[in-house]
Scaffold this motif. Structure first.
Motif, PDB file in Angstrom:
ATOM      1  N   VAL A  53       0.936  -1.321   0.107  1.00 11.90           N
ATOM      2  CA  VAL A  53       0.262  -0.448   0.253  1.00 11.90           C
ATOM      3  C   VAL A  53       0.943   1.628  -0.076  1.00 11.90           C
ATOM      4  N   ASN A  54       2.335   1.145   0.219  1.00 10.75           N
ATOM      5  CA  ASN A  54       2.710   2.225   0.516  1.00 10.75           C
ATOM      6  C   ASN A  54       4.055   2.487  -0.735  1.00 10.75           C
ATOM      7  N   LEU A  55       3.580   1.615  -1.777  1.00 13.25           N
ATOM      8  CA  LEU A  55       4.734   1.905  -2.704  1.00 13.25           C
ATOM      9  C   LEU A  55       3.987   1.704  -4.044  1.00 13.25           C
ATOM     10  N   PRO A  56       4.878   2.730  -4.711  1.00 15.37           N
ATOM     11  CA  PRO A  56       4.518   3.990  -6.021  1.00 15.37           C
ATOM     12  C   PRO A  56       3.740   2.885  -6.953  1.00 15.37           C
ATOM     13  N   GLU A  57       2.718   3.429  -7.551  1.00 16.58           N
ATOM     14  CA  GLU A  57       1.539   2.913  -8.527  1.00 16.58           C
ATOM     15  C   GLU A  57       2.193   2.589  -9.390  1.00 16.58           C
ATOM     16  N   GLU A  58       3.188   3.116  -9.797  1.00 21.19           N
ATOM     17  CA  GLU A  58       3.182   2.616 -10.816  1.00 21.19           C
ATOM     18  C   GLU A  58       4.692   1.552 -11.145  1.00 21.19           C
ATOM     19  N   HIS A  59       5.389   1.296 -10.398  1.00 23.87           N
ATOM     20  CA  HIS A  59       5.482   0.371  -9.764  1.00 23.87           C
ATOM     21  C   HIS A  59       4.779  -1.352  -8.527  1.00 23.87           C
ATOM     22  N   ALA A  98      12.246   2.417  -3.525  1.00 19.66           N
ATOM     23  CA  ALA A  98      11.377   2.988  -3.916  1.00 19.66           C
ATOM     24  C   ALA A  98      12.360   4.335  -4.114  1.00 19.66           C
ATOM     25  N   ARG A  99      13.222   5.310  -2.869  1.00 18.21           N
ATOM     26  CA  ARG A  99      13.469   6.830  -2.800  1.00 18.21           C
ATOM     27  C   ARG A  99      15.093   6.498  -4.087  1.00 18.21           C
ATOM     28  N   PHE A 100      15.402   4.998  -3.744  1.00 17.05           N
ATOM     29  CA  PHE A 100      17.001   5.711  -3.761  1.00 17.05           C
ATOM     30  C   PHE A 100      17.580   4.645  -4.769  1.00 17.05           C
ATOM     31  N   GLY A 101      16.832   3.514  -5.405  1.00 18.09           N
ATOM     32  CA  GLY A 101      17.125   2.641  -6.173  1.00 18.09           C
ATOM     33  C   GLY A 101      17.327   2.809  -7.593  1.00 18.09           C
ATOM     34  N   THR A 102      18.350   1.818  -8.517  1.00 15.28           N
ATOM     35  CA  THR A 102      18.108   2.318  -9.449  1.00 15.28           C
ATOM     36  C   THR A 102      16.608   1.817 -10.253  1.00 15.28           C
ATOM     37  N   GLU A 103      16.151   2.409 -11.743  1.00 16.02           N
ATOM     38  CA  GLU A 103      14.961   1.826 -12.443  1.00 16.02           C
ATOM     39  C   GLU A 103      15.586   0.609 -12.180  1.00 16.02           C
ATOM     40  N   GLU A 104      16.074   0.029 -13.270  1.00 12.74           N
ATOM     41  CA  GLU A 104      16.058  -1.709 -12.404  1.00 12.74           C
ATOM     42  C   GLU A 104      16.165  -2.456 -11.262  1.00 12.74           C
ATOM     43  N   GLN A 105      16.139  -1.735 -10.149  1.00 18.57           N
ATOM     44  CA  GLN A 105      15.987  -2.400  -8.950  1.00 18.57           C
ATOM     45  C   GLN A 105      14.570  -2.290  -8.852  1.00 18.57           C
ATOM     46  N   LYS A 106      14.021  -0.541  -9.010  1.00 15.11           N
ATOM     47  CA  LYS A 106      12.960  -0.588  -8.670  1.00 15.11           C
ATOM     48  C   LYS A 106      11.730  -1.720  -9.300  1.00 15.11           C
ATOM     49  N   ARG A 107      12.359  -1.592 -10.779  1.00 21.08           N
ATOM     50  CA  ARG A 107      11.359  -2.700 -12.090  1.00 21.08           C
ATOM     51  C   ARG A 107      11.272  -4.435 -11.393  1.00 21.08           C
ATOM     52  N   ASP A 108      12.525  -4.578 -10.772  1.00 21.21           N
ATOM     53  CA  ASP A 108      12.907  -6.307 -10.060  1.00 21.21           C
ATOM     54  C   ASP A 108      12.555  -6.256  -8.819  1.00 21.21           C
ATOM     55  N   TRP A 109      12.340  -5.582  -8.222  1.00 23.96           N
ATOM     56  CA  TRP A 109      11.963  -4.931  -6.221  1.00 23.96           C
ATOM     57  C   TRP A 109      10.549  -4.785  -6.530  1.00 23.96           C
ATOM     58  N   LEU A 110      10.006  -3.953  -6.949  1.00 18.19           N
ATOM     59  CA  LEU A 110       9.002  -3.203  -5.905  1.00 18.19           C
ATOM     60  C   LEU A 110       7.687  -4.035  -6.615  1.00 18.19           C
ATOM     61  N   PRO A 111       8.051  -4.062  -7.992  1.00 14.96           N
ATOM     62  CA  PRO A 111       6.339  -4.866  -7.891  1.00 14.96           C
ATOM     63  C   PRO A 111       6.255  -6.345  -7.393  1.00 14.96           C
ATOM     64  N   ALA A 112       7.636  -6.381  -6.903  1.00 18.46           N
ATOM     65  CA  ALA A 112       7.432  -8.085  -6.717  1.00 18.46           C
ATOM     66  C   ALA A 112       7.192  -8.545  -4.775  1.00 18.46           C
ATOM     67  N   LEU A 113       7.825  -7.366  -4.123  1.00 23.94           N
ATOM     68  CA  LEU A 113       7.254  -6.957  -2.625  1.00 23.94           C
ATOM     69  C   LEU A 113       5.686  -6.469  -2.423  1.00 23.94           C
ATOM     70  N   ALA A 114       5.272  -5.934  -3.664  1.00 24.92           N
ATOM     71  CA  ALA A 114       3.990  -4.492  -3.373  1.00 24.92           C
ATOM     72  C   ALA A 114       3.033  -6.378  -3.514  1.00 24.92           C
ATOM     73  N   ASP A 115       3.236  -7.052  -4.089  1.00 22.37           N
ATOM     74  CA  ASP A 115       2.506  -8.644  -4.511  1.00 22.37           C
ATOM     75  C   ASP A 115       2.835  -9.603  -3.381  1.00 22.37           C
ATOM     76  N   GLY A 116       3.443  -9.567  -3.045  1.00 24.67           N
ATOM     77  CA  GLY A 116       3.784 -10.571  -1.770  1.00 24.67           C
ATOM     78  C   GLY A 116       4.773 -11.763  -2.390  1.00 24.67           C
ATOM     79  N   THR A 117       4.993 -11.896  -3.494  1.00 21.37           N
ATOM     80  CA  THR A 117       5.352 -12.613  -4.331  1.00 21.37           C
ATOM     81  C   THR A 117       7.587 -13.365  -3.812  1.00 21.37           C
ATOM     82  N   ARG A 118       7.255 -11.632  -3.770  1.00 19.16           N
ATOM     83  CA  ARG A 118       9.120 -12.002  -3.121  1.00 19.16           C
ATOM     84  C   ARG A 118       8.739 -11.103  -1.747  1.00 19.16           C
ATOM     85  N   THR A 119       9.673 -11.115  -0.990  1.00 18.40           N
ATOM     86  CA  THR A 119      10.588 -10.522   0.021  1.00 18.40           C
ATOM     87  C   THR A 119      11.830 -10.264   1.112  1.00 18.40           C
TER      88      THR A 119
END
Ligand SMILES: Cc1cc2nc3c(=O)[nH]c(=O)nc-3n(C[C@H](O)[C@H](O)[C@H](O)COP(=O)(O)OP(=O)(O)OC[C@H]3O[C@@H](n4cnc5c(N)ncnc54)[C@H](O)[C@@H]3O)c2cc1C
Length: 390
Positions: A53-59, A98-119
């Protein structure tokens, strides 16, 4: 800031509470006894959009803030299902990436942290640098031939490393210009060669286990450094960005647990009769429960203030409030749990009523991520301007 919660926040609270009660304490206790995380609850909370819920919508996140995430953790805890990993994975690691990651790190991690598939777990504490994180000695050196980073060091008490896909490791590297050591954060996948974990035998009834980590020449590609090349100079900022969410979420963890214990005690005190009237009619039982309720409500108010300041971008203002909220919530939780156990008499110590195990769980919020004394030190020095003894 609305002192009374917005309609959206109330609706979120009610919806998360319904989810928490659908699983309930019996489910949570079973998972702990089976020695596994609350996977089903984690997955459903994620699917409903609560974990990200706290992570950016675009990710893939909800575009909210720590205000919303703290409501989720508090309500799950109040329903008897405190998910400690929420403090770490979406709150600390999600915020830092979300605040400091590279675009690649954001794409790689944020959607997965948000949908719970990765922690992702978070490791800063070291055997010889507990409360004093300036003393950490885990070091990262650059292999100039390959561009890889090589990490060496030890961590202790790191939660959830066995179930997390990676751990965000706080390390230090030498500044090429000044020769001084500076912090930098690395994403270390769980099965990286040389990244060893040993379970610590804790007297704690919780889904998340704690580990001692040994990093023996752990070789990581250049893009494991949070923020990429710029991350080398931004480690301190990255670290600070994670600290406020960590403290606010620990407050939510404590308030949820305190509310759960208090509700069990009130329920019991309403019925249990050993003289003419239920024990809850004796003020010696009723008043401490009322005090516990007041303390939890006050702690929540400070937590809401901290979350509001943080979400508004006031990192400095949020720092003081987040520390105070964590302090107040931990104290309120420890007292509420203690009083709840006492209210149940002998039953307070039975496994059937399940309150005794909360005694140690409640103490966690007093010790971690920063102890009660270190917060009192912070307020003494930063707020009151008193001199330092250490
Ligand atoms: C269940 C649990 C989960 C944890 N999960 C994680 C995790 O996921 N990742 C991670 O990195 N760490 C984790 N930790 C570690 C936690 O953050 C540390 O335990 C905490 O920071 C305290 O450090 P320490 O245990 O080394 O205590 P110490 O620093 O040794 O402190 C011991 C006592 O001395 C007091 N003290 C120390 N210095 C001072 C001073 N200057 N003035 C007054 N009193 C002082 C402290 O308040 C404390 O009471 C976890 C700990 C627990 C118990």
């Amino acid at each position: 800031m609305p002192v009374i919660e917005s309609e959206e926040h109330k609706a979120l609270r009610a919806a998360v509470s319904a989810l928490g009660h659908k699983y309930g304490r019996a489910y949570f206790t079973r998972t702990v006894e089976e020695g596994r995380p609350a996977t089903e609850l984690w997955a459903e909370a994620a699917k409903l959009g609560y974990l990200g819920v706290n992570l950016p919508e675009e990710h893939g996140g909800g575009g909210g803030g720590i205000s919303e995430l703290s409501i989720v953790l508090e309500e799950l805890g109040a329903a008897g299902c405190p998910l400690l990993l929420m403090v770490v994975s979406p709150a600390i690691c999600g915020t830092v990436i979300a605040r400091f990651g590279t675009e690649e790190q954001k794409r790689d991690w944020l959607p997965a942290l948000a949908d719970g598939t990765r922690t992702m777990a978070f490791g800063i504490t070291e055997p010889d640098a507990g409360s004093n994180s300036h003393r950490i000695t885990t070091t990262a050196r650059r292999d100039t031939a390959t561009g890889d980073w090589v990490l060496t060091g030890r961590k202790v008490f790191v939660s959830g490393v066995d179930i997390a896909d990676a751990t965000l490791i706080v390390s230090r590297t030498e500044d090429a210009r000044t020769g001084r050591l500076k912090p930098c954060l690395f994403i270390v996948p769980r099965d990286t060669p040389g990244f060893q974990r040993h379970k610590i035998d804790m007297e704690l009834s919780a889904a998340e286990k704690q580990f001692e980590l040994v990093l023996e020449d752990v070789r990581l590609p250049a893009d494991a450094l949070v923020g990429g090349g710029e991350g080398e100079d931004a480690g301190l900022l990255q670290l600070f960005a994670g600290l406020n969410p960590e403290r606010i979420m620990t407050a939510a963890f404590a308030i949820g647990m305190g509310r759960f214990a208090l509700a069990r005690a009130v329920e019991y005190a309403r019925d249990r009769t050993v003289w003419k009237a239920p024990i809850g009619s004796h003020q010696a039982i009723a008043h401490p429960l009322a005090q516990a309720h007041i303390d939890l409500e006050l702690a929540r108010l400070m937590m809401q203030k901290a979350a509001h300041l943080y979400d508004a971008g006031d990192d400095i203002g949020a720092g003081e409030a987040a520390n105070m909220a964590k302090y107040a919530a931990a104290e309120a939780c420890v007292k509420a749990v203690d009083q709840a156990v006492h209210t149940l008499g002998g039953n307070g110590l039975t496994r059937e009523f399940g309150l005794a195990s909360l005694i140690t769980a409640a103490r966690v919020s007093r010790i971690a991520p920063v102890s009660r004394e270190m917060i009192l030190n912070y307020v003494s020095h930063q707020t009151l301007g008193l001199p330092k003894s250490y």
